[in-house]
Write a protein that holds these residues in place. Structure first.
Motif, mmCIF file in Angstrom:
data_model
loop_
_atom_site.group_PDB
_atom_site.id
_atom_site.type_symbol
_atom_site.label_atom_id
_atom_site.label_comp_id
_atom_site.label_asym_id
_atom_site.label_seq_id
_atom_site.Cartn_x
_atom_site.Cartn_y
_atom_site.Cartn_z
ATOM 1 N N HIS A 47 36.994 38.672 35.123
ATOM 2 C CA HIS A 47 37.820 37.519 35.462
ATOM 3 C C HIS A 47 39.075 37.551 34.585
ATOM 4 O O HIS A 47 39.053 38.049 33.470
ATOM 5 N N VAL A 76 31.724 26.712 34.095
ATOM 6 C CA VAL A 76 31.692 28.018 34.749
ATOM 7 C C VAL A 76 31.653 29.133 33.708
ATOM 8 O O VAL A 76 30.783 29.999 33.737
ATOM 9 N N HIS A 78 34.011 31.426 33.140
ATOM 10 C CA HIS A 78 34.834 32.605 33.475
ATOM 11 C C HIS A 78 36.142 32.599 32.703
ATOM 12 O O HIS A 78 36.842 33.609 32.652
ATOM 13 N N PHE A 105 29.846 35.550 31.035
ATOM 14 C CA PHE A 105 29.834 34.089 30.883
ATOM 15 C C PHE A 105 29.179 33.727 29.544
ATOM 16 O O PHE A 105 28.386 34.516 29.005
ATOM 17 N N GLY A 119 27.955 29.559 34.468
ATOM 18 C CA GLY A 119 28.236 30.549 35.519
ATOM 19 C C GLY A 119 28.430 29.808 36.834
ATOM 20 O O GLY A 119 29.360 30.009 37.575
ATOM 21 N N ILE A 183 39.473 29.023 42.833
ATOM 22 C CA ILE A 183 39.738 30.455 42.984
ATOM 23 C C ILE A 183 40.929 30.570 43.938
ATOM 24 O O ILE A 183 41.916 31.237 43.683
ATOM 25 N N HIS A 303 42.586 35.920 39.963
ATOM 26 C CA HIS A 303 41.380 35.254 39.425
ATOM 27 C C HIS A 303 40.425 36.332 38.910
ATOM 28 O O HIS A 303 39.870 36.216 37.825
ATOM 29 N N MET A 353 35.053 28.785 48.551
ATOM 30 C CA MET A 353 35.086 30.247 48.494
ATOM 31 C C MET A 353 35.771 30.840 49.724
ATOM 32 O O MET A 353 35.263 31.760 50.366
ATOM 33 N N TYR A 399 27.470 31.381 49.125
ATOM 34 C CA TYR A 399 26.842 32.458 48.354
ATOM 35 C C TYR A 399 25.386 32.084 48.089
ATOM 36 O O TYR A 399 25.082 30.924 47.788
ATOM 37 N N PHE A 402 24.740 30.062 44.972
ATOM 38 C CA PHE A 402 25.351 28.717 45.022
ATOM 39 C C PHE A 402 24.581 27.838 46.012
ATOM 40 O O PHE A 402 24.563 26.625 45.899
ATOM 41 N N ARG A 427 26.561 37.438 49.152
ATOM 42 C CA ARG A 427 26.080 37.733 47.796
ATOM 43 C C ARG A 427 24.573 37.543 47.682
ATOM 44 O O ARG A 427 24.069 37.159 46.623
ATOM 45 N N ASP A 434 28.354 39.894 37.743
ATOM 46 C CA ASP A 434 28.282 38.462 37.432
ATOM 47 C C ASP A 434 26.947 38.099 36.792
ATOM 48 O O ASP A 434 26.806 37.059 36.163
ATOM 49 N N HIS A 438 24.426 34.573 39.126
ATOM 50 C CA HIS A 438 25.012 34.813 40.446
ATOM 51 C C HIS A 438 24.161 35.706 41.337
ATOM 52 O O HIS A 438 24.479 35.883 42.517
ATOM 53 N N ARG A 484 26.778 41.376 48.530
ATOM 54 C CA ARG A 484 28.157 41.601 48.087
ATOM 55 C C ARG A 484 28.483 43.055 48.368
ATOM 56 O O ARG A 484 27.636 43.936 48.195
#
Ligand SMILES: Cc1ncc(C[n+]2csc(CCOP(=O)(O)OP(=O)(O)O)c2C)c(N)n1
Ligand SMILES: CC(=O)[C@@H](O)[C@H](O)COP(=O)(O)O
Ligand SMILES: [Mg+2]
Length: 637
Positions: A47, A76, A78, A105, A119, A183, A303, A353, A399, A402, A427, A434, A438, A484
């Motif tokens: 990131h 987060v 990042h 992270f 994260g 993002i 990003h 996203m 994702y 998420f 993902r 990640d 993630h 991903r």
């Protein structure tokens, strides 16, 4: 290979070292820290824009606070590269996000300065408030600070936490890092509100005067403070002709302030230490600050740009395993538009996203039918359910990891009501660099147990397209999980064809041993079979396509022909696809030796996806080795 830091940064291992410098040196330290981040990320990736945007804030916080005793929580995380570099990890920072290296992270087990593992967004205020409440209970006099971005502030948890913080009687400091970016560009009414405050000149002028008077008075006992907060609130709401959103939650609001003026930030943070009660400091920053292409270029790209030429700003493209095979997300994005052009019921929903999921393709082509709802996964699901009650067919792309945020909404708002929402879980499986926050490790297990919900996973781009087409006409809850990265089909724009729901397919005939795969792992099995055939083995391979419903006819065929079976999934073994096959086997009275390959009941750290597949024994060689060991056993018995 370590990156050489500037002369001042080279003297800083911890915040204690930072504090030895006079305030006048902080500007140079910020510059050196910024260059160190650019030098590292340009070579090793990761990131980028977010960390550059909080360089001054990071230096000021570690200069004023007494970390790690004072507790600092990054939302987060990042944006915490500067934090890591200043807290004992500069010399290891080149291992950031590398297999066996530093996490990308903050992580408690990595450093005492990482007070909370992050994260997923919008957790920092809740965590810092919990820490503050514990201090209040234990009587320890330390500071608690949560640094949260404007994007993360759109997450519901942030409001749940502020609602509690306002009546907590703690001295929590929330720092809102407002750069107008998530993002992708930030969205929603909150973003517009923050822009109003930031640009309202009258408010800022009056506020500065109020600040100067009140800030000085705040040192005189609680009665003066009582008067102060009343005067301040009255002035602010009079000027803003509306009560300040944060003040209405009983958080004393300070700002907006320049998040890149390190000297001013130091003074403000020192003042804030003496102001009791929960408060929020609104910092205005620029994402990518200090690096031209990131500051004035496409902030979404910067990003997480990957590696790049720091002199020219040219971003180096990663070459996929199969040349020209597209990313699954892009096949999703283009296919969604193709379907929506033919079916006016189809809508698109993404929780913040758009680029990551390629929902931005539909958002561009059909702006009134595709929505970025902010970092709000729970809302995304139930918003989709609402649309579905009106005869629409929303494709809700979240994702896999998420989606964990919105599990109840999937059950309560979509599946119990049997509504036609198509969930696309990008993902899914190991996310890679990640890391565990993630990894989409659990969606097979957590979705297959929900009534009414179809659970499908494509082996390649053509299968993804056909599953999307099938889901759009299915008429009930439908989920499609994919990883991903890239598929395997350069010629992916195949004619759309419906797949009978619950129907698997045979990939290769064989004998003795059958390999049952789900999703992209089918390509690993094909590679494994190719090498096994050269060794005289001849395993069969079935792509099961659906975890729910399982293809019962196909499984009767498999269990009638084979006594040795390997299942492969890029998902947790506990309750996953292999477990479903075992349940089916027992329920139908078959007996066989079943070896399940997948993610063990453990936390698997970060690394390239193939490194993690190898670690867990389901990369192509791991699959082949498993078949070999079963084959040896067959010959012996
Ligand atoms: C629950 C959850 N949803 C989505 C994401 C993906 N994500 C990571 S950073 C980010 C944007 C954060 O924006 P902001 O908080 O403003 O930080 P900035 O990058 O602007 O510094 C998003 C959506 C996430 N990490 N967690
Ligand atoms: C920090 C964060 O959560 C996002 O930036 C995430 O890393 C995006 O993941 P992808 O790179 O897989 O889109
Ligand atoms: Mg932001």
């Amino acid at each position: 290979m370590q990156i050489t830091p500037g002369p001042l940064l080279a003297q800083i291992q911890t915040p204690e070292d930072l504090k030895k410098f006079p305030k006048e040196k902080l500007v140079q330290i910020c510059e050196e820290l910024r260059h160190f981040i650019v030098d590292n990320v340009s070579v090793y990736g990761g990131h980028f824009g977010a960390s550059l945007g909080v360089v001054e804030l990071t230096v000021a916080l570690h200069y004023v606070l007494n970390t790690p005793q004072d507790q600092l929580v990054w939302d987060v995380g990042h944006q915490a590269y500067g934090h890591k570099i200043l807290t004992g990890r500069r010399e290891r920072f080149h291992t950031n996000r590398v297999y066996g290296g530093l996490s990308g992270f903050p992580k408690r087990k990595e450093s005492e300065y990482d007070t909370f593992g992050v994260g997923h967004s919008s957790t920092s205020i809740s965590a810092a408030l919990g820490m503050a409440m514990a201090s209040k209970y234990k009587g320890t006099d330390i500071q608690h600070v949560a640094v949260i971005g404007d994007g993360s502030m759109t997450g519901g948890m942030a409001f749940e936490a502020m609602n509690h913080a306002g009546v907590s009687g703690t001295n929590l400091l929330i720092i809102l890092n407002d750069n107008c970016m998530s993002i992708d560009p930030n969205v929603g009414a909150l973003k517009d509100y923050l822009t109003d405050i930031t640009t309202s000149h009258t408010y800022n002028k009056v506020k500065d005067e109020v600040w100067n008077i009140l800030g000085k008075l705040s040192k005189f006992g609680s009665s003066a403070q009582e008067i102060i907060s009343k005067v301040e609130g009255a002035v602010k709401s009079a000027v803003l002709k509306q009560s300040n959103l944060f003040e209405s939650l009983n958080l004393r609001y300070f700002g907006p302030v320049d998040g890149h003026d390190v000297d001013h930030l130091v003074e403000i943070l020192k003042d804030m230490r003496d102001i009791p009660g929960p408060k929020i400091l609104h910092c205005v920053t620029v994402k990518g600050k200090g690096y031209g292409p990131a500051e004035s270029g496409n902030k979404t790209t910067w990003h997480a740009p990957g590696t790049f030429d720091k002199v020219t700003g040219e971003i180096f493209k990663k070459v996929p395993t199969t040349p020209q095979a597209p990313k699954y997300q892009d096949v999703f994005g283009h296919t969604l538009v193709e379907l929506a052009e033919k079916d006016s019921r189809i809508m698109g929903v993404t929780p913040a996203m758009p680029s990551g999921s390629s929902m931005n393709i539909m958002m561009k082509a059909m702006p009134d039918r595709a929505f970025d709802v902010g970092i709000a996964e729970q809302h995304a699901v139930t918003f989709s359910a609402g649309m579905a009650t009106q005869g629409l067919v929303p494709f809700c792309n979240i994702y896999s990891s998420f989606m964990q945020r919105a599990y109840d909404q999937v059950i309560h708002d979509v599946c119990l009501q049997n509504l036609p929402v198509v969930f696309c879980l990008d993902r899914a499986g190991f996310a890679g660099a990640d890391g565990p926050t993630h990894h989409g490790a659990y969606d097979i297990a957590y979705f297959r147990c929900v009534p009414n919900l179809v659970v499908a996973s494509p082996m390649n781009e053509e299968e993804l397209r056909n599953m999307m087409f099938t889901g759009s006409t299915y008429g009930g809850p439908f989920s499609i999980r994919y990883p991903r990265g890239n598929g395997v089909m350069p010629q992916w724009k195949t004619p759309l064809r419906e797949i009978p729901v619950g129907q698997g397919r045979i990939i290769r005939e064989g004998e003795d041993i059958a390999i049952l795969t789900l999703g992209h792992m089918g390509n690993y099995a094909m590679e494994a079979c190719a090498s096994l055939v050269k060794e005289g083995l001849n395993p069969a391979h079935y792509d099961m396509r659906f975890v729910k419903p399982l293809d019962s006819d196909l499984l009767h065929e498999v269990f009638s022909k084979f006594k040795k079976i390997v299942t492969v999934e890029d998902g947790c073994l506990m309750g996953g696809f292999g477990s479903a096959v075992l349940e089916w086997m027992m329920d139908h009275g078959y007996q066989a030796q079943v070896k399940r390959l997948g993610i063990p009941d453990d936390i698997i750290e970060h690394g390239e996806q193939i490194e993690l597949h190898r670690e867990c024994g389901f990369d192509p060689e791991g699959i082949a080795a498993t078949v070999r060991s079963l084959a040896e056993h067959v010959h012996v018995s």
